[in-house]
Design a protein around this motif. Sequence first.
Motif, PDB file in Angstrom:
ATOM      1  N   GLU A  40       0.847  -1.181   0.000  1.00  9.00           N
ATOM      2  CA  GLU A  40       0.000   0.000   0.000  1.00  9.00           C
ATOM      3  C   GLU A  40       0.889   1.239   0.000  1.00  9.00           C
ATOM      4  N   GLU A  41       0.456   2.277  -0.671  1.00  8.27           N
ATOM      5  CA  GLU A  41       1.206   3.529  -0.722  1.00  8.27           C
ATOM      6  C   GLU A  41       1.520   4.050   0.676  1.00  8.27           C
ATOM      7  N   THR A  42       0.596   3.870   1.613  1.00 10.55           N
ATOM      8  CA  THR A  42       0.788   4.366   2.985  1.00 10.55           C
ATOM      9  C   THR A  42       1.874   3.594   3.737  1.00 10.55           C
ATOM     10  N   ASP A  43       2.239   2.401   3.265  1.00  7.44           N
ATOM     11  CA  ASP A  43       3.289   1.604   3.915  1.00  7.44           C
ATOM     12  C   ASP A  43       4.684   1.946   3.431  1.00  7.44           C
ATOM     13  N   LEU A  44       4.787   2.758   2.418  1.00  7.88           N
ATOM     14  CA  LEU A  44       6.065   3.113   1.831  1.00  7.88           C
ATOM     15  C   LEU A  44       6.707   4.260   2.615  1.00  7.88           C
ATOM     16  N   CYS A  45       7.978   4.091   2.968  1.00  5.51           N
ATOM     17  CA  CYS A  45       8.689   5.159   3.677  1.00  5.51           C
ATOM     18  C   CYS A  45      10.153   5.175   3.244  1.00  5.51           C
ATOM     19  N   ASP A  46      10.794   6.296   3.464  1.00  2.00           N
ATOM     20  CA  ASP A  46      12.202   6.465   3.129  1.00  2.00           C
ATOM     21  C   ASP A  46      13.016   6.002   4.334  1.00  2.00           C
ATOM     22  N   LEU A  47      13.775   4.929   4.180  1.00  2.00           N
ATOM     23  CA  LEU A  47      14.529   4.373   5.296  1.00  2.00           C
ATOM     24  C   LEU A  47      15.712   5.239   5.700  1.00  2.00           C
TER      25      LEU A  47
END
Length: 87
Positions: free
Chosen positions: A76-83
């Motif tokens: 999901e787009e909401t699960d994507l983050c910049d590590l």
Amino acid sequence: MTDDDSNADELRSPRRRETPTRLPAEWRDVPTDPDAQALGYEASQWERIPTTDDQQVIFLPSEEEDIEDDAFVVLEETDLCDLVTRR
């Protein structure tokens, strides 16, 4: 605010003095951010694939042999983050 918890729904646990955690000897010299290759990881390039659904994201590896091994990520787009910024 007072320290009187007699009317509280849940009693707070008493405050403990924080003592530094002692690490086992074998962990003291290990870096907190080790090199990925030292852990056995191989860097690879992945491509974000556009979808008709703006809520999902698909990533495919750039290497053809990885695609043949069914390597892909759907999230999901909401699960994507910049590590890099989320440490």
